[in-house]
Design a protein around this motif. Structure first.
Motif, PDB file in Angstrom:
ATOM      1  N   LEU A  83       3.470  14.111  -1.901  1.00  9.67           N
ATOM      2  CA  LEU A  83       4.524  12.673  -1.285  1.00  9.67           C
ATOM      3  C   LEU A  83       3.563  11.462  -1.890  1.00  9.67           C
ATOM      4  O   LEU A  83       2.584  11.212  -1.594  1.00  9.67           O
ATOM      5  N   VAL A  84       4.512  10.537  -2.141  1.00  7.86           N
ATOM      6  CA  VAL A  84       4.151   9.153  -2.174  1.00  7.86           C
ATOM      7  C   VAL A  84       4.919   8.249  -1.143  1.00  7.86           C
ATOM      8  O   VAL A  84       6.068   8.358  -0.928  1.00  7.86           O
ATOM      9  N   VAL A  85       4.182   7.753  -0.003  1.00  9.27           N
ATOM     10  CA  VAL A  85       4.598   7.142   1.382  1.00  9.27           C
ATOM     11  C   VAL A  85       4.210   5.611   1.188  1.00  9.27           C
ATOM     12  O   VAL A  85       3.119   5.317   1.063  1.00  9.27           O
ATOM     13  N   GLU A  86       5.472   4.882   1.215  1.00  6.32           N
ATOM     14  CA  GLU A  86       4.960   3.357   1.616  1.00  6.32           C
ATOM     15  C   GLU A  86       4.482   3.143   2.910  1.00  6.32           C
ATOM     16  O   GLU A  86       5.103   3.482   3.732  1.00  6.32           O
ATOM     17  N   ALA A  87       3.265   2.820   2.801  1.00  6.33           N
ATOM     18  CA  ALA A  87       2.555   2.693   4.134  1.00  6.33           C
ATOM     19  C   ALA A  87       3.175   1.691   5.230  1.00  6.33           C
ATOM     20  O   ALA A  87       3.250   2.148   6.424  1.00  6.33           O
ATOM     21  N   ALA A  88       3.745   0.598   4.873  1.00 11.53           N
ATOM     22  CA  ALA A  88       4.073  -0.240   6.131  1.00 11.53           C
ATOM     23  C   ALA A  88       5.644   0.160   6.553  1.00 11.53           C
ATOM     24  O   ALA A  88       5.558   0.106   7.781  1.00 11.53           O
ATOM     25  N   LEU A 100       1.623  -3.976  -5.167  1.00  5.01           N
ATOM     26  CA  LEU A 100       0.925  -3.137  -4.807  1.00  5.01           C
ATOM     27  C   LEU A 100      -0.627  -3.485  -4.861  1.00  5.01           C
ATOM     28  O   LEU A 100      -1.047  -3.908  -5.913  1.00  5.01           O
ATOM     29  N   GLN A 101      -1.534  -3.104  -3.637  1.00  7.06           N
ATOM     30  CA  GLN A 101      -2.810  -3.656  -3.591  1.00  7.06           C
ATOM     31  C   GLN A 101      -3.638  -2.461  -4.008  1.00  7.06           C
ATOM     32  O   GLN A 101      -4.806  -2.413  -4.482  1.00  7.06           O
ATOM     33  N   PHE A 143       0.798  -1.263  -0.117  1.00 11.09           N
ATOM     34  CA  PHE A 143      -0.043  -0.214  -0.069  1.00 11.09           C
ATOM     35  C   PHE A 143       0.860   1.248  -0.052  1.00 11.09           C
ATOM     36  O   PHE A 143       1.971   1.214   0.408  1.00 11.09           O
ATOM     37  N   VAL A 144       0.392   2.232  -0.763  1.00  8.37           N
ATOM     38  CA  VAL A 144       1.179   3.501  -0.752  1.00  8.37           C
ATOM     39  C   VAL A 144      -0.076   4.498  -0.333  1.00  8.37           C
ATOM     40  O   VAL A 144      -1.119   4.320  -0.677  1.00  8.37           O
ATOM     41  N   VAL A 145       0.562   5.801   0.363  1.00 10.56           N
ATOM     42  CA  VAL A 145      -0.335   6.723   0.831  1.00 10.56           C
ATOM     43  C   VAL A 145       0.090   8.016   0.066  1.00 10.56           C
ATOM     44  O   VAL A 145       1.277   8.200  -0.015  1.00 10.56           O
ATOM     45  N   ILE A 146      -0.840   8.802  -0.440  1.00 11.71           N
ATOM     46  CA  ILE A 146      -0.533  10.054  -1.246  1.00 11.71           C
ATOM     47  C   ILE A 146      -1.044  11.242  -0.830  1.00 11.71           C
ATOM     48  O   ILE A 146      -2.265  11.255  -0.445  1.00 11.71           O
ATOM     49  N   ASP A 147      -0.368  12.169  -0.458  1.00 10.18           N
ATOM     50  CA  ASP A 147      -0.665  13.459   0.086  1.00 10.18           C
ATOM     51  C   ASP A 147       0.045  14.607  -0.119  1.00 10.18           C
ATOM     52  O   ASP A 147       1.197  14.436  -0.570  1.00 10.18           O
TER      53      ASP A 147
END
Length: 168
Positions: free
Chosen positions: A86-91, A127-128, A44-48
């Protein structure tokens, strides 16, 4: 030995000598190595995005162009400065892609270049889903994410784009 460790300012001076692309490559390499050791990395990635006020923000009247790359934008009112996305790798919570835009740049418009940069630098096979706030809520972004990363983009619903939420 502790006495052999250089002063922290030595590291910052070394970074000052690097060109931006060299620094980006160095940080990408470090993040890539850390991600290979993390058990759930890459799922999972988070974009903000967020705003950064320019140094001139305290002046009462500022025209666009007074500070290189800065412009008036909206974030909890008006601000003069930049947007960092940013794109942040969640884990692992590691930043894996970053871009800086003018303050007026819409998050949705900056989505595609940011995702292309991320996809070009990292293996996205596992990536899910990509998660993002309402600033990235658009059908174009969802379609682009599906095509580019082969996963869904899950966003909060932007109330300005939803008739059922527009009354809130």
């Amino acid at each position: 030995e502790p006495e052999d460790v250089p002063d922290g300012t030595s590291l910052w001076r070394a970074f000052d000598d690097l060109q931006p692309e060299e620094l980006r490559n160095c940080l990408q390499s470090m993040c890539g190595e850390l991600l290979t050791d993390h058990e759930h990395a890459g799922e999972f990635v988070v974009i903000d995005g967020t705003h950064i006020a320019a140094w001139a923000n305290t002046r009462e009247e500022i025209e666009n162009g007074d500070v290189e790359g800065a412009s008036w934008g909206k974030h909890e009112g008006s601000f003069y400065g930049y947007k960092v996305l940013l794109v942040v790798e969640a884990a692992s919570e590691l930043p894996v892609a970053i871009t800086m835009e003018t303050g007026k740049r819409n998050d949705t418009a900056a989505f595609e270049p940011l995702i292309k940069e991320f996809d070009g630098q990292y293996d996205t096979d596992d990536l899910q889903a990509a998660l993002a706030d309402a600033g990235f809520d658009s059908q174009d972004n969802r379609e682009f994410c599906r095509e580019e990363l082969d996963c869904p983009l899950l966003t909060a619903i932007n109330p300005r784009r939803s008739s059922s939420l527009s009354c809130f």
